[in-house]
Design an enzyme around this catalytic site. Structure first.
Site, PDB file in Angstrom:
ATOM      1  N   HIS A  98      49.951  17.396  18.317  1.00  0.00           N
ATOM      2  CA  HIS A  98      49.264  18.659  18.622  1.00  0.00           C
ATOM      3  C   HIS A  98      47.764  18.468  18.451  1.00  0.00           C
ATOM      4  O   HIS A  98      47.334  17.811  17.505  1.00  0.00           O
ATOM      5  CB  HIS A  98      49.729  19.768  17.674  1.00  0.00           C
ATOM      6  N   LYS A 123      56.681  14.866  22.652  1.00  0.00           N
ATOM      7  CA  LYS A 123      56.167  16.210  22.906  1.00  0.00           C
ATOM      8  C   LYS A 123      54.671  16.225  22.602  1.00  0.00           C
ATOM      9  O   LYS A 123      54.255  15.837  21.504  1.00  0.00           O
ATOM     10  CB  LYS A 123      56.868  17.234  22.012  1.00  0.00           C
ATOM     11  N   LYS A 269      36.436  35.374  45.102  1.00  0.00           N
ATOM     12  CA  LYS A 269      36.697  35.793  46.491  1.00  0.00           C
ATOM     13  C   LYS A 269      35.618  35.322  47.482  1.00  0.00           C
ATOM     14  O   LYS A 269      35.937  35.010  48.621  1.00  0.00           O
ATOM     15  CB  LYS A 269      36.837  37.316  46.567  1.00  0.00           C
ATOM     16  N   ASP A 305      43.466  42.279  51.422  1.00  0.00           N
ATOM     17  CA  ASP A 305      43.008  43.572  50.866  1.00  0.00           C
ATOM     18  C   ASP A 305      42.558  44.463  52.023  1.00  0.00           C
ATOM     19  O   ASP A 305      42.853  45.654  52.070  1.00  0.00           O
ATOM     20  CB  ASP A 305      41.773  43.377  49.959  1.00  0.00           C
TER      21      ASP A 305
HETATM   22  P1  NAP Z   1      33.728  44.962  41.886  1.00  0.00           P
HETATM   23  O1  NAP Z   1      33.342  44.081  43.012  1.00  0.00           O
HETATM   24  O2  NAP Z   1      33.446  44.538  40.488  1.00  0.00           O
HETATM   25  O3  NAP Z   1      33.032  46.403  42.119  1.00  0.00           O
HETATM   26  C1  NAP Z   1      33.203  47.472  41.215  1.00  0.00           C
HETATM   27  C2  NAP Z   1      32.489  48.703  41.745  1.00  0.00           C
HETATM   28  O4  NAP Z   1      32.796  49.792  40.871  1.00  0.00           O
HETATM   29  C3  NAP Z   1      30.978  48.552  41.777  1.00  0.00           C
HETATM   30  O5  NAP Z   1      30.486  49.256  42.885  1.00  0.00           O
HETATM   31  C4  NAP Z   1      30.567  49.229  40.470  1.00  0.00           C
HETATM   32  O6  NAP Z   1      29.282  49.807  40.521  1.00  0.00           O
HETATM   33  C5  NAP Z   1      31.575  50.331  40.370  1.00  0.00           C
HETATM   34  N1  NAP Z   1      31.789  50.772  38.993  1.00  0.00           N
HETATM   35  C6  NAP Z   1      32.260  50.010  37.970  1.00  0.00           C
HETATM   36  N2  NAP Z   1      32.344  50.766  36.845  1.00  0.00           N
HETATM   37  C7  NAP Z   1      31.904  52.002  37.181  1.00  0.00           C
HETATM   38  C8  NAP Z   1      31.735  53.208  36.460  1.00  0.00           C
HETATM   39  N3  NAP Z   1      32.070  53.276  35.151  1.00  0.00           N
HETATM   40  N4  NAP Z   1      31.261  54.296  37.095  1.00  0.00           N
HETATM   41  C9  NAP Z   1      30.940  54.225  38.412  1.00  0.00           C
HETATM   42  N5  NAP Z   1      31.070  53.102  39.153  1.00  0.00           N
HETATM   43  C10 NAP Z   1      31.545  52.014  38.543  1.00  0.00           C
HETATM   44  O7  NAP Z   1      35.292  45.273  41.921  1.00  0.00           O
HETATM   45  P2  NAP Z   1      36.262  45.318  43.198  1.00  0.00           P
HETATM   46  O8  NAP Z   1      36.901  44.004  43.393  1.00  0.00           O
HETATM   47  O9  NAP Z   1      35.555  45.950  44.335  1.00  0.00           O
HETATM   48  O10 NAP Z   1      37.408  46.289  42.642  1.00  0.00           O
HETATM   49  C11 NAP Z   1      37.150  47.686  42.449  1.00  0.00           C
HETATM   50  C12 NAP Z   1      38.453  48.381  42.070  1.00  0.00           C
HETATM   51  O11 NAP Z   1      39.360  48.301  43.158  1.00  0.00           O
HETATM   52  C13 NAP Z   1      39.204  47.687  40.915  1.00  0.00           C
HETATM   53  O12 NAP Z   1      38.801  48.213  39.704  1.00  0.00           O
HETATM   54  C14 NAP Z   1      40.654  47.983  41.199  1.00  0.00           C
HETATM   55  O13 NAP Z   1      41.063  49.132  40.484  1.00  0.00           O
HETATM   56  C15 NAP Z   1      40.672  48.289  42.676  1.00  0.00           C
HETATM   57  N6  NAP Z   1      41.446  47.254  43.425  1.00  0.00           N
HETATM   58  C16 NAP Z   1      42.617  47.648  43.963  1.00  0.00           C
HETATM   59  C17 NAP Z   1      43.363  46.755  44.686  1.00  0.00           C
HETATM   60  C18 NAP Z   1      44.668  47.210  45.253  1.00  0.00           C
HETATM   61  O14 NAP Z   1      45.319  46.401  45.909  1.00  0.00           O
HETATM   62  N7  NAP Z   1      45.051  48.440  45.055  1.00  0.00           N
HETATM   63  C19 NAP Z   1      42.933  45.435  44.874  1.00  0.00           C
HETATM   64  C20 NAP Z   1      41.715  45.048  44.305  1.00  0.00           C
HETATM   65  C21 NAP Z   1      40.978  45.979  43.587  1.00  0.00           C
HETATM   66  P3  NAP Z   1      27.946  48.944  40.202  1.00  0.00           P
HETATM   67  O15 NAP Z   1      27.583  48.278  41.500  1.00  0.00           O
HETATM   68  O16 NAP Z   1      26.957  49.966  39.783  1.00  0.00           O
HETATM   69  O17 NAP Z   1      28.306  47.973  39.123  1.00  0.00           O
END
Ligand code: NAP
Length: 490
Positions: A98, A123, A269, A305
Site C-alpha cells: 500500500h 495485491k 466541453k 445537450d
Molecule cells: P456554467 O457554464 O458554469 O454556467 C452557469 C451559469 O449559471 C452562469 O451563467 C452563471 O452566471 C449562472 N449562475 C451560477 N450561480 C448563479 C447564481 N447563484 N445566481 C444566478 N446565476 C448563477 O454551467 P452550465 O454547464 O451552463 O450548467 C448550468 C446548469 O444547467 C447546471 O447547474 C445544471 O443544473 C444544468 N444542466 C442540466 C443538464 C440537463 O441535462 N438537464 C445538463 C447540463 C447542465 P455567471 O456567469 O455570473 O457566473
C-alpha cells in the site's frame, strides 16, 4: 462480523475479507471461521498500514498463523512480514503493498519483490494523483505473470477498481456498505455488483465513461449501466475524474483503457474539441462537445445537450423539430454558461427572439453578440414579456431547493417554463410555474434525452427511455445521502 459475512453471502458475495483489526476485544477465530458461509481472506492491518490493530506484532503474527492452520482460503501478508509467515496447507498467500501518498514510479520492481515472497496473488493499492496512474497500474496487472490485483486509491482511482477485472485481476475489493468506505474512491459491494456488474467484466468488455472534474455523484454511470444491463451488453460505464491539465494525456490513454465512448462535462466541453478528429452538428457553433465516440479511426464529437434541450422545447411548444417554428416567440434565457449557449443557439436558429439575463452582465453580452440577440440586466429580468422562460443556472439545485431564479408572481399562465436543473426534478421554479398554470419542462427530461442520444451514439441501439427516466428519478432521491470516506484501504 459473522452477521455481516452471512448478509453479504446471501446477497451474492463469493469471497469476503475479514478485517480482524476491526474487532474490538478478544478475537475468536474459531467462531469466525468454523461455519463460514463463503471463502475468506484474513487480513489484520497495523496502524502504519492504516489499520486498527492495537496488539503486539507477535500477537498479530500468531493470529495470522492460526488462521492459516484453520485452513482459511487466503491470508493477506504485508511485504515485511511475508517471509516470517510460511506457506502451510491449502491457504493461498496474498502479498500486499500500500502507498497512501502516491503511485510509485517503480511499480514493476515492487511487484517483482512481492511476487518473490512466495505469493499466490499480489495485491497493490496506491494513491492516484493523476488519471495516468490508473493506466500504469492496470498495465502492470495485464502484464503480470502471477495473478495481480492492482488498484488506485482516491476519487481519481475509482475506475481502476472496476476495470481491473478487464485487465485480468482474479477479483476486486468493495466495501460492505457505502457508509463503510475504507478508502476514498472505494465502491460499495452493491454498486460494484449491481451498478457496474463487476462479475460480468472480462477482457472483451467495452468501456465507456464520463470525464469531469469534480466528478461528484455523476448520474451518468447509473443510467448508462442500467441500459447496458437491459440489453445484456458486455459494456461498462465508469466515472473518470480528469483534471483540466490531464485531458490530453487521458485522450491518448483512452484506447489502452478500452474506452469506446465518453460523456464530457465541466470543465472539458470546450477543451476536448481540439482533440477531436471530426465534429458533428452544433459542436462548432456552440464550441462545446458533451459526447465523444472513438470509432476506430479517431475521436468524433457531438453535442447531445443541444439536441435534448431543443427536443424538450419542441415538445412543450407543440411543434416539430428543426423547423423555424419559433418565429414570433419571445424567449428569456437565464444564465450565460455552457448550457445557456447551446439553448440560445438552438432558439435563435429556430427564429425565436431571445433575451439573455445573467448574473454577470459581461458574459450575457458576449453570448448575445455571438448569436445576435438581446440582453437585460439580471435585476430587470422580470420585465421581459416571454412566451418561454428557461433556467440555465444552477439556482434551485440541491441543496438550495428553496431558491428560484424567477419570481412566481411574474409567471404568466400558458407560457412554457423550462428548468434545466434536474436534482430535484420538481424545483421551486417548476412548482411555482405549475401553480401559475404554465407548461412545465423538467431538467430530468433534458438529462434523459441527452443521455438517450449518447446511448444511441455509443451503441447504435434505440435507447430504453422509460428505464432511463425511472433510473434517474430513483437515483436523484438517493445521491444526497452519500457520506465522506475515511482515508484507508483494506
Ligand atoms: P456554467 O457554464 O458554469 O454556467 C452557469 C451559469 O449559471 C452562469 O451563467 C452563471 O452566471 C449562472 N449562475 C451560477 N450561480 C448563479 C447564481 N447563484 N445566481 C444566478 N446565476 C448563477 O454551467 P452550465 O454547464 O451552463 O450548467 C448550468 C446548469 O444547467 C447546471 O447547474 C445544471 O443544473 C444544468 N444542466 C442540466 C443538464 C440537463 O441535462 N438537464 C445538463 C447540463 C447542465 P455567471 O456567469 O455570473 O457566473
Amino acid at each position: 462480523m459473522i452477521h455481516e459475512h452471512r448478509h453479504l453471502v446471501e446477497h451474492g458475495a463469493e469471497l469476503v475479507e475479514l478485517r480482524l483489526d476491526y474487532i474490538i476485544g478478544q478475537i475468536s477465530l474459531k467462531r469466525l471461521l468454523v461455519e463460514r458461509p463463503s471463502p475468506v481472506i484474513v487480513t489484520c492491518r497495523r496502524p502504519e498500514d492504516r489499520g486498527k490493530w492495537s496488539g503486539t506484532e507477535e500477537a498479530r503474527a500468531t493470529l495470522l498463523r492460526h488462521s492459516i492452520a484453520l485452513g482459511v482460503e487466503y491470508v493477506d501478508l504485508e511485504e515485511d512480514v511475508a517471509a516470517q509467515i510460511p506457506r502451510f496447507g491449502s491457504t493461498k498467500r496474498i502479498i500486499s503493498f500500500h502507498d497512501f501518498g502516491k503511485t510509485p514510479d517503480n511499480l514493476a520492481d515492487i511487484h517483482r519483490r512481492l511476487a518473490d515472497l512466495d505469493a499466490d496473488i499480489v495485491k497493490m493499492a496506491t494513491m492516484a494523483n493523476s488519471p495516468h496512474d490508473n493506466v500504469r497500474m492496470l498495465r502492470l496487472v495485464r502484464d503480470a505473470d502471477i495473478p495481480t490485483i492492482g488498484m488506485c486509491m482516491g476519487e481519481m482511482g475509482t475506475c481502476s477498481r472496476i476495470l481491473v477485472g478487464k485487465f485480468g485481476a482474479p477479483f476486486t475489493y468493495a466495501t460492505f456498505h457505502h457508509e463503510r468506505a475504507l478508502a476514498p474512491g472505494q465502491l460499495s459491494y452493491h454498486d460494484m455488483k449491481h451498478n457496474y456488474r463487476y462479475d460480468q467484466i472480462d477482457r472483451q468488455t467495452d468501456v465507456y465513461g464520463v470525464i469531469a472534474d469534480p466528478i461528484g455523484h455523476s448520474l451518468s454511470p447509473i443510467i448508462h449501466n442500467a441500459c447496458f444491463e437491459h440489453f445484456g451488453m458486455n459494456r461498462v460505464y465508469v466515472p473518470l475524474r480528469i483534471p483540466r491539465e490531464e485531458l490530453d494525456q487521458f485522450m491518448e490513454n483512452a484506447n489502452e483503457l478500452g474506452i469506446l465512448g465518453i460523456s464530457v462535462t465541466i470543465p472539458h466541453k470546450e477543451a476536448v474539441i481540439r482533440k477531436l478528429n471530426k465534429v458533428h452538428g452544433a459542436v462548432r457553433s456552440i464550441n462545446a462537445a458533451n459526447t465523444v465516440v472513438f470509432n476506430g479511426k479517431g475521436a468524433v464529437g457531438y453535442n447531445t445537450d443541444y439536441h435534448a434541450a431543443m427536443q424538450c422545447i419542441d415538445v412543450a411548444m407543440g411543434i416539430e423539430a428543426t423547423k423555424q417554428l419559433l418565429a414570433g416567440k419571445t424567449a428569456l434565457v437565464l444564465g450565460a454558461g455552457g448550457v445557456a449557449k447551446a439553448i440560445v443557439f438552438g432558439l435563435t436558429r429556430r427564429g425565436a427572439e431571445v433575451t439573455i439575463a445573467n448574473r454577470s452582465q459581461e458574459r450575457a453580452e458576449q453570448l448575445a453578440a455571438d448569436f445576435d440577440c438581446q440582453t437585460i440586466s439580471w435585476a430587470r429580468r422580470h420585465a421581459v414579456n416571454a412566451d418561454l422562460i428557461i433556467n440555465a443556472t444552477p439556482v434551485g439545485m440541491h441543496p438550495n431547493v428553496d431558491e428560484t431564479p424567477y419570481e412566481k408572481r411574474y409567471l404568466r399562465p400558458g407560457i412554457v417554463v423550462f428548468d434545466t436543473v434536474y436534482n430535484p426534478e420538481s424545483t421551486l421554479l417548476l412548482k411555482d410555474a405549475f401553480q401559475q398554470n404554465c407548461k412545465v419542462v423538467t431538467g430530468v427530461e433534458m438529462f434523459v434525452r441527452q443521455a438517450a442520444r449518447q446511448f444511441q451514439l455509443f451503441t447504435g441501439q434505440e435507447p430504453p427511455m422509460e428505464l432511463m427516466r425511472e433510473t434517474l428519478k430513483r437515483t436523484t432521491g438517493a445521491v444526497k445521502m452519500q457520506p465522506k470516506a475515511e482515508e484507508d484501504e483494506g
